[in-house]
Enzyme design. Sequence first.
Site, mmCIF file in Angstrom:
data_model
loop_
_atom_site.group_PDB
_atom_site.id
_atom_site.type_symbol
_atom_site.label_atom_id
_atom_site.label_comp_id
_atom_site.label_asym_id
_atom_site.label_seq_id
_atom_site.Cartn_x
_atom_site.Cartn_y
_atom_site.Cartn_z
ATOM 1 N N SER A 18 31.956 34.455 37.892
ATOM 2 C CA SER A 18 33.092 34.331 38.791
ATOM 3 C C SER A 18 32.993 35.401 39.859
ATOM 4 C CB SER A 18 34.396 34.486 38.028
ATOM 5 O OG SER A 18 34.742 33.246 37.501
ATOM 6 N N ASP B 183 40.609 30.486 45.226
ATOM 7 C CA ASP B 183 40.493 31.561 44.229
ATOM 8 C C ASP B 183 39.678 32.752 44.781
ATOM 9 O OD1 ASP B 183 40.307 33.107 41.957
ATOM 10 O OD2 ASP B 183 39.726 31.461 40.639
ATOM 11 N N HIS C 236 41.211 35.483 40.492
ATOM 12 C CA HIS C 236 41.374 35.716 39.052
ATOM 13 C C HIS C 236 40.571 36.922 38.565
ATOM 14 C CE1 HIS C 236 37.714 33.129 38.196
ATOM 15 N NE2 HIS C 236 37.609 33.950 37.180
#
Length: 773
Positions: A655, A221, A85
């Site tokens: 992230s 991810d 992402h």
Amino acid sequence: MTNKILLTVFLLSTTITLRAGEGMWLPQLLKALNEGEMQTMGMKLTAEQIYSVNQGSLKDAIVHFGGFCTSEVISDQGLLLTNHHCGYGQIQSHTTLEKNYLKNGFWAKNFREELANPGLFARFIVRIDDVTQAMLAGVTDKMTNKERQSQIDKNMATLKENTKLGEFEELMIRPFYHGNQYFSFTTVTYNDVRLVGAPPESIGKFGADTDNWEWPRHTGDFSLFRIYAGLNNEPAEYSENNKPYSPKHFLPISLDGVEEGDFTLVFGFPGRTNQYLPGVAVEQLIETVNPARIAIRDAALKIIDAEMRKDEKTKIQYASKFARVANYWKKWIGENQGLIATNALGKKAELEKGFTNKLNSSLNLKDRYGDILPAFKKQYEMLEPYVLSTNYYNEIMGRNIEAMRIITYLRRLSDAYDKNGKEGYDKYKTRIAGPMESFYKNYNSNIDKQVFARLTEMYGNADGAKEISASMQNYLMANGIRDYDQLADQVFAMSMVLDKNKVLQTINQSPEAAIKSIKSDPLFKMATEISSTYLEKIAGPYREINGKIADLQRRYMAGLMEVFPNKRFWPDANSTMRVTYGKVQGYHPRDGITYDPLTTLDGVIEKYEPGDYEFDVPKKLLELNASRDYGNYATADGKMPVCFLGSNHTTGGNSGSPAIDANGNLVGLNFDRVWEGTMSDINYDPSICRNIMVDARYILFIIDKYAGAGHLVKEMKLVHPRGNTAGKQKNKQLNQSLNTPQSQLKNKRKKAMMKNGTPSENQKALPLNGGGQ
Ligand code: ARG
Ligand code: ASP
């Protein structure tokens, strides 16, 4: 507050135990503040191995990715690991219907196939220094906000002027503890960062928005990039002649995985937290701000979702935008629930009562801090209509009606002409050419028109934001428009903005002619009128009140630290480099529910829904699973690990951060938090705040077994810190490596440690890929 007081506060406070997991710490202060606790929790490293100015340390492998995510170097050829992402925008920008990298994944077979990403940068931190004294020189308590700020600006300019930097280095100075302390960051930024690999969305975004912010999780991810440098390993703009970057340090990857209770450290660039807000501010967030922005996004998302489900092209065009809007929509919902469930307001009230009691016991304290809490209350009350209006304006005019982006470009183009004539106009026109191109590549005016109708309606009916809603209603009345559907019909039938060619034709005329057409465009006219009300009536007071609040917050922070000297305070996140540490740990969100901290591929299969756009599973993965063909990467009992939970305190920006084990090896990749704990930005609660990481073994399995991109795994350094090799005897190279005579292994180990700069007497890292995997 002076440095000395801060340091005393720190030193006193290290003697008490902190709620495990809480805090985002500055890497250069770990030695003084955290090392002991970290080692008690199981860490085998020293603070110096995490952050050092003089030798390669973990921090040299940690990279600010584009300024919005974290990534880490995982090979000696500048290979970067981050989230899917985080690389989403880049992956999408290379995607077409024919080369659908979102759907099918992308794997460069060699350096030449790696894809350039203009605008994307990778930033390293060279060193961090306390510059509080220089930044606050000449600043006094008597100064007004404005005087204070201008003194600080002056100090910053002087400091920058007087700091010697190496070639390619830059100096970034940031306030900490809401302006009570300042640190400088010496950075080096690389601008040639190429896409190397990404799994298909059905792995990298498995579960999509349904599973986003949720546990149990089964998302792979991750994506891979590579930093390229000039001939001498220096930062360079993109060029075919650039070479893969050779890092000061890269993270070895552990094949031994994690177990409940293991120490983990997450190293990255958390964006923003607000842990020290007064109760009145939290109440406003729960009652006013979050509900408004949730409702606006809810309306936009419903429309986009329905259209995306109808057609593949729209799905590609809107996938990234949808995910971005949905992400915080869902986060705010969870945040509100969590704030209520953990009684955040009650806790704030208790803290404030304690604070007031302390002030009441000392005239001196009362004199300096006694006005703060009542002033907060007054300012937040005054802020209420302005903060609500601003959220409406930003969410509707600034974000969710897409055509407003082009309106903004056109307005700036016209401003550029007013300011700098034809030269200014042409310069700005060139600047927006690229962004406009990518805007229209992903623009569907049918969707935008529906969003426009519903969101202008919400703007016109915004309760508690009278001035802006009146401006919308007046616009309708003055133009004889019956309702918001009619408004949308009119505007979208006649505005040039909906059609790229019309916009280009317009701006390619002479500036005078162009500006004349721009100013008569119906959407431009409407936007100008609505904006002018906002700018005239709301923006000013909103800024002014917030300035006062920021000043109160600075004094409140100083007050809290002085009044509670035994409490350990960490500085709110501000997109600077931080370390957080905790343990692999499940949680207990509600009565009768307890979550394990580990998930496996079995859970992917349980969630599998053929053909569903969130829960489909690629055929190859189903096959690998059916034959249990997990390569080297399974657990000792033959399972394929997928994700795990930890009590590390993280936030947006974390992230892509590495989850690092006790020995300095990468064991996972941070990408999310659990829904019940998303209020950790405001009110961390160790009982339910958990971060979610992809297991490193799943990443390797996907690269190697699923994608057949073993050449990338070969670049990495795989280690067995626990010597956990039982049950993994399938792999030939592994066997070969284990059969190497002891002495040879020891030598390899030594070399690897020296190279990686994370040695530890206790580290049993076996560089398995030494023989070439
Ligand atoms: N919630 C995670 C974070 O805040 C992941 C977001 C990306 N995924 C998504 N479905 N939008 O960034
Ligand atoms: N998913 C977030 C990010 O993109 C991380 C988080 O908010 O926990 O940085």
